[in-house]
Write a protein that holds these residues in place. Structure first.
Motif, PDB file in Angstrom:
ATOM      1  N   LYS B  43       0.950  -1.324  -0.128  1.00  0.00           N
ATOM      2  CA  LYS B  43       0.185   0.419   0.355  1.00  0.00           C
ATOM      3  C   LYS B  43       0.944   1.387  -0.251  1.00  0.00           C
ATOM      4  CE  LYS B  43      -3.903   1.264   2.250  1.00  0.00           C
ATOM      5  NZ  LYS B  43      -5.082   1.863   3.739  1.00  0.00           N
ATOM      6  N   LEU B  44       1.749   1.295   0.510  1.00  0.00           N
ATOM      7  CA  LEU B  44       3.093   2.033   1.065  1.00  0.00           C
ATOM      8  C   LEU B  44       3.503   2.701  -0.391  1.00  0.00           C
ATOM      9  CD1 LEU B  44       3.881   4.211   3.604  1.00  0.00           C
ATOM     10  CD2 LEU B  44       5.268   2.827   3.724  1.00  0.00           C
ATOM     11  N   ALA B  45       3.900   1.396  -0.830  1.00  0.00           N
ATOM     12  CA  ALA B  45       4.471   1.670  -2.525  1.00  0.00           C
ATOM     13  C   ALA B  45       3.588   2.373  -3.311  1.00  0.00           C
ATOM     14  CB  ALA B  45       4.892   0.698  -2.598  1.00  0.00           C
ATOM     15  N   ARG B  51       2.411   9.417  -5.677  1.00  0.00           N
ATOM     16  CA  ARG B  51       2.466  10.924  -5.230  1.00  0.00           C
ATOM     17  C   ARG B  51       3.676  11.308  -6.241  1.00  0.00           C
ATOM     18  NH1 ARG B  51       5.008  12.071   0.340  1.00  0.00           N
ATOM     19  NH2 ARG B  51       6.338  11.503  -0.840  1.00  0.00           N
ATOM     20  N   LYS B  52       4.616  10.525  -6.462  1.00  0.00           N
ATOM     21  CA  LYS B  52       5.224  10.859  -7.469  1.00  0.00           C
ATOM     22  C   LYS B  52       4.748  11.113  -9.203  1.00  0.00           C
ATOM     23  CE  LYS B  52       9.246   8.840  -6.176  1.00  0.00           C
ATOM     24  NZ  LYS B  52       9.945   7.358  -5.874  1.00  0.00           N
ATOM     25  N   GLU B  53       3.537  10.892  -8.884  1.00  0.00           N
ATOM     26  CA  GLU B  53       2.907  10.458 -10.071  1.00  0.00           C
ATOM     27  C   GLU B  53       2.227  11.995 -10.758  1.00  0.00           C
ATOM     28  OE1 GLU B  53       0.050   7.607 -11.599  1.00  0.00           O
ATOM     29  OE2 GLU B  53       1.360   6.188 -11.581  1.00  0.00           O
ATOM     30  N   ARG B  54       1.526  12.460  -9.645  1.00  0.00           N
ATOM     31  CA  ARG B  54       1.015  13.943  -9.241  1.00  0.00           C
ATOM     32  C   ARG B  54       2.386  14.521  -9.117  1.00  0.00           C
ATOM     33  NH1 ARG B  54      -3.590  13.289  -6.423  1.00  0.00           N
ATOM     34  NH2 ARG B  54      -4.395  14.932  -7.661  1.00  0.00           N
ATOM     35  N   GLU B  55       3.005  14.133  -8.614  1.00  0.00           N
ATOM     36  CA  GLU B  55       3.951  15.323  -9.134  1.00  0.00           C
ATOM     37  C   GLU B  55       4.841  15.630 -10.485  1.00  0.00           C
ATOM     38  OE1 GLU B  55       6.935  14.905  -5.938  1.00  0.00           O
ATOM     39  OE2 GLU B  55       5.428  15.158  -3.770  1.00  0.00           O
ATOM     40  N   ALA B  56       4.458  14.328 -10.740  1.00  0.00           N
ATOM     41  CA  ALA B  56       4.935  14.421 -12.769  1.00  0.00           C
ATOM     42  C   ALA B  56       4.328  14.888 -13.062  1.00  0.00           C
ATOM     43  CB  ALA B  56       5.763  12.987 -12.794  1.00  0.00           C
ATOM     44  N   LEU B  57       2.625  15.141 -13.237  1.00  0.00           N
ATOM     45  CA  LEU B  57       1.976  15.995 -13.775  1.00  0.00           C
ATOM     46  C   LEU B  57       2.359  17.131 -13.357  1.00  0.00           C
ATOM     47  CD1 LEU B  57      -0.317  13.448 -14.304  1.00  0.00           C
ATOM     48  CD2 LEU B  57       1.181  13.813 -16.037  1.00  0.00           C
ATOM     49  N   PRO B  62      -5.105  14.606 -12.146  1.00  0.00           N
ATOM     50  CA  PRO B  62      -6.188  15.025 -12.121  1.00  0.00           C
ATOM     51  C   PRO B  62      -6.272  15.509 -10.294  1.00  0.00           C
ATOM     52  CG  PRO B  62      -5.701  12.915 -11.757  1.00  0.00           C
ATOM     53  CD  PRO B  62      -4.385  13.047 -12.621  1.00  0.00           C
ATOM     54  N   PRO B  63      -7.812  15.984 -10.500  1.00  0.00           N
ATOM     55  CA  PRO B  63      -7.761  16.569  -8.908  1.00  0.00           C
ATOM     56  C   PRO B  63      -7.893  15.481  -7.735  1.00  0.00           C
ATOM     57  CG  PRO B  63     -10.254  16.430 -10.372  1.00  0.00           C
ATOM     58  CD  PRO B  63      -8.818  16.302 -11.329  1.00  0.00           C
ATOM     59  N   LYS B  64      -7.477  16.132  -6.368  1.00  0.00           N
ATOM     60  CA  LYS B  64      -7.181  14.354  -5.943  1.00  0.00           C
ATOM     61  C   LYS B  64      -8.871  14.279  -4.972  1.00  0.00           C
ATOM     62  CE  LYS B  64      -3.823  15.820  -2.202  1.00  0.00           C
ATOM     63  NZ  LYS B  64      -2.772  16.138  -1.500  1.00  0.00           N
TER      64      LYS B  64
END
Lengths: 286, 314
Positions: B43-45, B51-57, B62-64
């Motif tokens: 789950k942590l992974a 999160r990485k994907e979100r930062e990258a984008l 997409p909205p949380k």
């Protein structure tokens, strides 16, 4: 024989009905007439004995005689006493005629006490009674927990503040509160045209800024001002002043002490004292 | 792999049987812990990856997703009131509170307790009467409610509040609208008197406070809300700057009494004065208080109504 019984049970050895306390000995036997553990009150140690006991609201007189000492089943003879108090006393006397004075007396006393408490019971049942509802521990705990969580989820302070601000916006408070420059400027915007609404919008923004920034704003204003704008500022500020004066009289407590006089100062400073300050600034600089 | 009981983990290692099949408790516990740890790691992974994907984008992410709360997940209640519902509006125009809302009656409240109130309850009653304008506290010395109700009606009282006490703390509230109105029975909890509240406010003044009713959505909640509203006179005095709040959250009604001050247009400060308590509705009766022959409009039935954690009635 009763004397032997008393010597063993009553005085020396163990009697299972006997309860000793610091000051007294009690007898738990249900046929005991006084309730104390005495030579004369022990139903085991007296072969001729009588008691009054009540069952389901009716009183009975129980008697024990020597002749029936060998038949434990038939030992206690029961006589129903009448409901009438005096008649019942007479019945006791009748049945216990020729019996020792002590037993007769104590029987009557006991009967009196019993009737008294029966009367009390009947009176109390007429009044309201507390109904005891058992709590279930699990449910209590569950509810308590849920209440705490609900409290946290409710965020009461925020909700109340939001609601109050909503009501302020909806103008349910009328004209009491001073600062809705909002409302006034809205009205102004509706009156004037769009281009002018821009300057008003600027002014709105200026109204809501802090006192510290006012100096900058003033300077900007003086730089930007055309005569047209200054006129409009004059008129609009005059309107504001008038309304302010009326509202300040109506509100009992000075809620925005800073803003009232400060706002009144601003237009004057801009328009009248501008040149003076500029000249003084020039002289200072020079 | 080999058939038989389905193993949840298709691992290439020596085939592990499903954890619940191990007979030995210690070993089973150990395996279970290990499985749990593995789940957590996964789950942590997954979270990190997301999160990485979100930062990258960056902006294009997409909205949380909205977190699920109990309020979000609430089971839809069919009796939820639509603000434009005509039937509800019609009902409210003709129910027992109509004369109040038409300003024909001025509320007059009688506050009393159960027999032999203890000090805490007495003080609470006093504070409550200071919060609710036009209210009177009377001691009950063994009087039957059924008999005092006609007397109250004769003396023009509009509402009756009975605070039930148990073991020296108030724990129940019966609120009865008098001329033949509904009776609501609440369980009261976490009562705080004024001196126990951490605030530095003065006493509530005599001004009529405003009323805030939050979150009364269903029909039942609506009628309860109206009941509360009818306790207070209709025209609040804004000079007093006091507000009484009944906030319903998950079937618990929180009562607070505040004094507010508008610091600016967007900011308001509130200061709590006055007692606070929470109520939970237990039953609602059609007529005035009558435990034997009353017609119950709603009773809280634990077995039926407490089954779901997402279902609320108010």
């Amino acid at each position: 024989s009763p004397q032997v019984v008393w010597d063993t049970l009553g005085n020396r050895q163990f009697c299972s009905y006997k309860i000793t306390t610091k000051t007294q000995n009690f007898c738990r036997n249900e046929y005991n007439i006084t309730g104390l553990c005495n030579r004369s009150s022990c139903p085991l140690a007296n072969s001729q004995y009588a008691t009054v006991r009540e069952e389901k609201g009716r009183c009975y007189l129980y008697m024990k005689t020597i002749e029936r000492a060998a038949f434990p089943r038939r030992l206690w003879e029961r006589v129903l006493l009448s409901k009438n108090y005096e008649k019942a006393l007479e019945e006791i006397d009748e049945n216990l005629i020729y019996w020792p004075r002590f037993i007769r007396h104590k029987c009557k006393q006991r009967f009196t006490k019993i009737t008294q408490y029966l009367i009390r019971i009947r009176k109390l049942t007429l009044k309201r009674q507390r109904k005891l509802v058992p709590l279930r521990r699990k449910i209590e705990r569950r509810e308590k927990r849920r209440e705490e969580k609900a409290l946290i989820a409710a965020q009461l302070d925020n909700a109340i503040e939001k609601e109050l601000l909503e009501r302020l916006k909806q103008a349910t408070y009328g004209d009491i509160y001073n600062f809705p420059a909002h409302a006034f400027d809205k009205a102004l915007q509706q009156q004037e045209a769009e281009s002018e609404s821009e300057s008003d919008a600027e002014k709105e923004g200026e109204d809501e800024e802090d006192v510290d920034k006012r100096e900058f704003v003033e300077a900007d204003d003086s730089d930007l001002s055309d005569f047209e704008d200054m006129d409009k500022l004059e008129t609009s500020s005059e309107e504001e002043e008038e309304v302010e004066k009326t509202t300040s009289h109506s509100k009992p407590k000075g809620k925005t002490p800073l803003k009232g006089p400060a706002r009144r100062k601003r237009p004057y400073i801009e328009i009248e004292y501008e040149e003076e300050t500029e000249s003084t600034a020039k002289t200072k600089a020079a | 792999d080999v058939g038989g009981p389905p193993a949840p983990e298709r691992v290439l290692f020596p085939p592990t049987f499903s954890v619940s099949e191990i007979k030995n408790k210690q070993r089973r516990h150990f395996m279970f812990l290990r499985w749990k740890q593995q789940q957590r790691k996964e789950k942590l992974a997954a979270k990190k990856k997301r999160r990485k994907e979100r930062e990258a984008l960056g902006d294009k992410a997409p909205p949380k997703p909205v977190p699920k709360t109990i309020e979000n997940q609430r089971v839809y209640d069919e009796t939820t009131v639509d603000p434009n519902d005509e039937e509800v509006a019609f009902d409210e125009a003709t129910d027992e509170f109509a004369p109040y809302f038409n300003r024909q009656t001025v509320p007059k409240i009688l506050i009393t307790t159960s027999d032999r109130p203890r000090g805490r309850t007495v003080r609470f009653c006093e504070q409550l009467s200071s919060v609710i304008p036009n209210s009177h506290v009377y001691y009950r010395r063994g009087l039957a409610l059924k008999r005092i109700i006609p007397q109250c009606i004769a003396r023009d009282f509009t509402d009756l509040i009975v605070i039930n006490e148990d073991r020296k703390i108030p724990n129940g509230l019966v609120l009865s609208h008098l001329p033949d109105g509904p009776t609501a029975h609440f369980r009261m909890s976490s009562v705080r008197l004024r001196k126990e509240i951490k605030r530095k406010g003065k006493e509530p003044t005599e001004h009529v406070p405003e009323v805030i009713l939050n979150n009364f959505t269903t029909r039942l909640g609506h009628s309860i809300g109206r009941m509360f509203a009818s306790l207070f006179p209709h025209d609040p005095q804004f000079i007093g700057r006091q507000v009484a709040t009944f906030h319903n959250q998950r079937d618990y009604i929180f009562f607070r009494f505040h004094r507010y001050i508008f610091k600016s247009e967007k900011k308001v400060g509130i200061q709590e004065l006055g007692p606070r308590f929470t109520l939970k509705l237990r039953s609602l009766q059609k007529g005035t208080f009558d435990s034997k022959f009353g017609e119950y409009e709603w009773i809280h039935k634990r077995r039926e109504m407490d089954t779901s954690r997402r279902k609320f009635h108010l």
